[in-house]
Design a protein around this motif. Structure first.
Motif, PDB file in Angstrom:
ATOM      1  N   UNK A  98       0.835  -1.196   0.000  1.00  0.00           N
ATOM      2  CA  UNK A  98       0.000   0.000   0.000  1.00  0.00           C
ATOM      3  C   UNK A  98       0.870   1.246   0.000  1.00  0.00           C
ATOM      4  N   UNK A  99       1.903   1.254   0.843  1.00  0.00           N
ATOM      5  CA  UNK A  99       2.790   2.422   0.922  1.00  0.00           C
ATOM      6  C   UNK A  99       3.832   2.405  -0.192  1.00  0.00           C
ATOM      7  N   UNK A 100       4.080   1.225  -0.742  1.00  0.00           N
ATOM      8  CA  UNK A 100       5.080   1.015  -1.802  1.00  0.00           C
ATOM      9  C   UNK A 100       6.501   1.290  -1.344  1.00  0.00           C
ATOM     10  N   UNK A 101       6.718   1.255  -0.002  1.00  0.00           N
ATOM     11  CA  UNK A 101       8.054   1.529   0.520  1.00  0.00           C
ATOM     12  C   UNK A 101       8.450   0.548   1.612  1.00  0.00           C
ATOM     13  N   UNK A 131      17.605 -10.318   3.363  1.00  0.00           N
ATOM     14  CA  UNK A 131      17.795  -8.948   3.819  1.00  0.00           C
ATOM     15  C   UNK A 131      16.507  -8.552   4.532  1.00  0.00           C
ATOM     16  N   UNK A 132      16.655  -7.993   5.728  1.00  0.00           N
ATOM     17  CA  UNK A 132      15.483  -7.570   6.502  1.00  0.00           C
ATOM     18  C   UNK A 132      15.182  -6.099   6.262  1.00  0.00           C
ATOM     19  N   UNK A 133      13.895  -5.826   6.153  1.00  0.00           N
ATOM     20  CA  UNK A 133      13.387  -4.463   6.028  1.00  0.00           C
ATOM     21  C   UNK A 133      12.259  -4.299   7.032  1.00  0.00           C
ATOM     22  N   UNK A 134      11.804  -3.078   7.201  1.00  0.00           N
ATOM     23  CA  UNK A 134      10.592  -2.800   7.961  1.00  0.00           C
ATOM     24  C   UNK A 134       9.652  -2.018   7.063  1.00  0.00           C
ATOM     25  N   UNK A 135       8.369  -2.184   7.298  1.00  0.00           N
ATOM     26  CA  UNK A 135       7.380  -1.440   6.512  1.00  0.00           C
ATOM     27  C   UNK A 135       7.021  -0.120   7.198  1.00  0.00           C
ATOM     28  N   UNK A 136       7.694   0.176   8.326  1.00  0.00           N
ATOM     29  CA  UNK A 136       7.313   1.326   9.135  1.00  0.00           C
ATOM     30  C   UNK A 136       8.540   2.189   9.420  1.00  0.00           C
ATOM     31  N   UNK A 137       8.514   3.443   8.977  1.00  0.00           N
ATOM     32  CA  UNK A 137       9.655   4.341   9.161  1.00  0.00           C
ATOM     33  C   UNK A 137       9.952   4.584  10.638  1.00  0.00           C
ATOM     34  N   UNK A 190      18.784   1.947  18.372  1.00  0.00           N
ATOM     35  CA  UNK A 190      19.211   0.725  19.059  1.00  0.00           C
ATOM     36  C   UNK A 190      20.580   0.256  18.573  1.00  0.00           C
ATOM     37  N   UNK A 191      20.814   0.343  17.272  1.00  0.00           N
ATOM     38  CA  UNK A 191      22.076  -0.135  16.699  1.00  0.00           C
ATOM     39  C   UNK A 191      23.067   0.997  16.497  1.00  0.00           C
ATOM     40  N   UNK A 192      22.974   1.995  17.376  1.00  0.00           N
ATOM     41  CA  UNK A 192      23.898   3.131  17.372  1.00  0.00           C
ATOM     42  C   UNK A 192      24.012   3.800  16.009  1.00  0.00           C
ATOM     43  N   UNK A 193      22.900   3.920  15.326  1.00  0.00           N
ATOM     44  CA  UNK A 193      22.864   4.693  14.091  1.00  0.00           C
ATOM     45  C   UNK A 193      23.134   3.944  12.817  1.00  0.00           C
ATOM     46  N   UNK A 194      23.845   2.834  12.892  1.00  0.00           N
ATOM     47  CA  UNK A 194      24.194   2.156  11.649  1.00  0.00           C
ATOM     48  C   UNK A 194      24.823   3.178  10.720  1.00  0.00           C
ATOM     49  N   UNK A 195      24.513   3.104   9.470  1.00  0.00           N
ATOM     50  CA  UNK A 195      24.996   4.107   8.515  1.00  0.00           C
ATOM     51  C   UNK A 195      23.833   4.874   7.931  1.00  0.00           C
ATOM     52  N   UNK A 196      22.737   4.922   8.657  1.00  0.00           N
ATOM     53  CA  UNK A 196      21.576   5.676   8.210  1.00  0.00           C
ATOM     54  C   UNK A 196      20.449   4.767   7.768  1.00  0.00           C
ATOM     55  N   UNK A 197      19.367   5.395   7.399  1.00  0.00           N
ATOM     56  CA  UNK A 197      18.171   4.677   6.946  1.00  0.00           C
ATOM     57  C   UNK A 197      18.021   4.872   5.450  1.00  0.00           C
ATOM     58  N   UNK A 198      17.672   3.799   4.776  1.00  0.00           N
ATOM     59  CA  UNK A 198      17.392   3.866   3.344  1.00  0.00           C
ATOM     60  C   UNK A 198      15.966   3.395   3.093  1.00  0.00           C
ATOM     61  N   UNK A 199      15.436   3.804   1.959  1.00  0.00           N
ATOM     62  CA  UNK A 199      14.113   3.324   1.554  1.00  0.00           C
ATOM     63  C   UNK A 199      14.238   2.606   0.223  1.00  0.00           C
ATOM     64  N   UNK A 200      13.367   1.614   0.069  1.00  0.00           N
ATOM     65  CA  UNK A 200      13.333   0.805  -1.145  1.00  0.00           C
ATOM     66  C   UNK A 200      11.898   0.805  -1.648  1.00  0.00           C
ATOM     67  N   UNK A 201      11.731   1.089  -2.915  1.00  0.00           N
ATOM     68  CA  UNK A 201      10.392   1.059  -3.505  1.00  0.00           C
ATOM     69  C   UNK A 201       9.987  -0.394  -3.733  1.00  0.00           C
ATOM     70  N   UNK A 202       8.694  -0.666  -3.576  1.00  0.00           N
ATOM     71  CA  UNK A 202       8.210  -2.041  -3.733  1.00  0.00           C
ATOM     72  C   UNK A 202       8.494  -2.583  -5.138  1.00  0.00           C
ATOM     73  N   UNK A 203       8.588  -1.710  -6.122  1.00  0.00           N
ATOM     74  CA  UNK A 203       8.889  -2.174  -7.484  1.00  0.00           C
ATOM     75  C   UNK A 203      10.308  -2.742  -7.576  1.00  0.00           C
ATOM     76  N   UNK A 205      18.348   1.409  -3.676  1.00  0.00           N
ATOM     77  CA  UNK A 205      17.741   2.099  -2.536  1.00  0.00           C
ATOM     78  C   UNK A 205      18.078   3.587  -2.599  1.00  0.00           C
ATOM     79  N   UNK A 206      17.433   4.353  -1.729  1.00  0.00           N
ATOM     80  CA  UNK A 206      17.697   5.793  -1.602  1.00  0.00           C
ATOM     81  C   UNK A 206      17.824   6.126  -0.131  1.00  0.00           C
ATOM     82  N   UNK A 207      18.714   7.063   0.204  1.00  0.00           N
ATOM     83  CA  UNK A 207      18.839   7.524   1.596  1.00  0.00           C
ATOM     84  C   UNK A 207      17.563   8.242   1.999  1.00  0.00           C
ATOM     85  N   UNK A 208      17.170   8.084   3.256  1.00  0.00           N
ATOM     86  CA  UNK A 208      15.979   8.793   3.781  1.00  0.00           C
ATOM     87  C   UNK A 208      16.448  10.106   4.340  1.00  0.00           C
TER      88      UNK A 208
END
Length: 175
Positions: free
Chosen positions: A53-56, A99-105, A114-127, A172-175
């Motif tokens: 539904x969100x396509x992300x 690869x794990x993703x979440x459907x919720x920003x 929790x993971x001390x920032x990682x290297x940031x958040x990215x988004x992936x389009x459902x396509x 992917x794209x950086x958020x």
């Protein structure tokens, strides 16, 4: 002239004493326990969103991941189960084909903290994952079919997890 003590109840115990305000304490339930207390202003997490539904999809990326190269599993040729990936996937030594993703920003932001920032958040389009094998673990039937045990199911649901197995790098794209 004294007063008589209160009469015993049917079971041989004295009736309950009034509280300070003159009211009786709550009556025990059938099994003799008190009724459950109301939850204190507990914050509840927003429900998981359907990525179709969100396509992300969102992911906190590791330091060795980037959007220029695309997202690739730690070991694309592994034969791990979805269940073991969910319970162990974020461990440094655990290498799966998923690869794990979440459907919720919001959940991605929580994971980032929790993971001390990682290297940031990215988004992936459902396509971008339409030709991949997608396990949408926000769906109860998919969780029941692919996850063994309450721990894996609870992990997946609490993080709104969507697990992907893809033969190619996922853009992917950086958020």
């Amino acid at each position: 002239k004294g007063t008589l003590p209160p009469k015993p109840t049917e079971k041989g115990t004295l009736p309950p004493k009034p509280t300070e305000k003159g009211t009786l304490p709550p009556k025990p339930t059938e099994k003799g326990t008190l009724p459950p207390k109301r939850a204190k202003n507990r914050q509840t997490k927003p429900p998981c969103q359907d990525y179709l539904t969100t396509h992300l999809l969102y992911r906190v990326i590791r330091p060795d991941e980037n959007c220029l190269d695309g997202l690739v599993a730690k070991n694309p040729h592994a034969t791990k189960t979805v269940s073991s990936h969910v319970t162990s996937g974020s461990g440094e030594t655990y290498k799966s084909q998923f690869i794990s993703f979440t459907s919720n920003l919001d959940r991605a932001n929580t994971a980032k903290e929790k993971y001390r920032g990682g290297s940031g958040i990215v988004k992936v389009k459902s396509t971008a994952v339409r030709y991949c094998q997608v396990y949408d673990l926000t769906n109860k039937d998919v969780r029941e079919e692919n996850l063994s045990g309450a721990t894996a199911r609870n992990f997946a649901l609490s993080s709104c997890e969507v697990v992907v197995h893809c033969r190619k790098a996922i853009p992917c794209e950086k958020v």
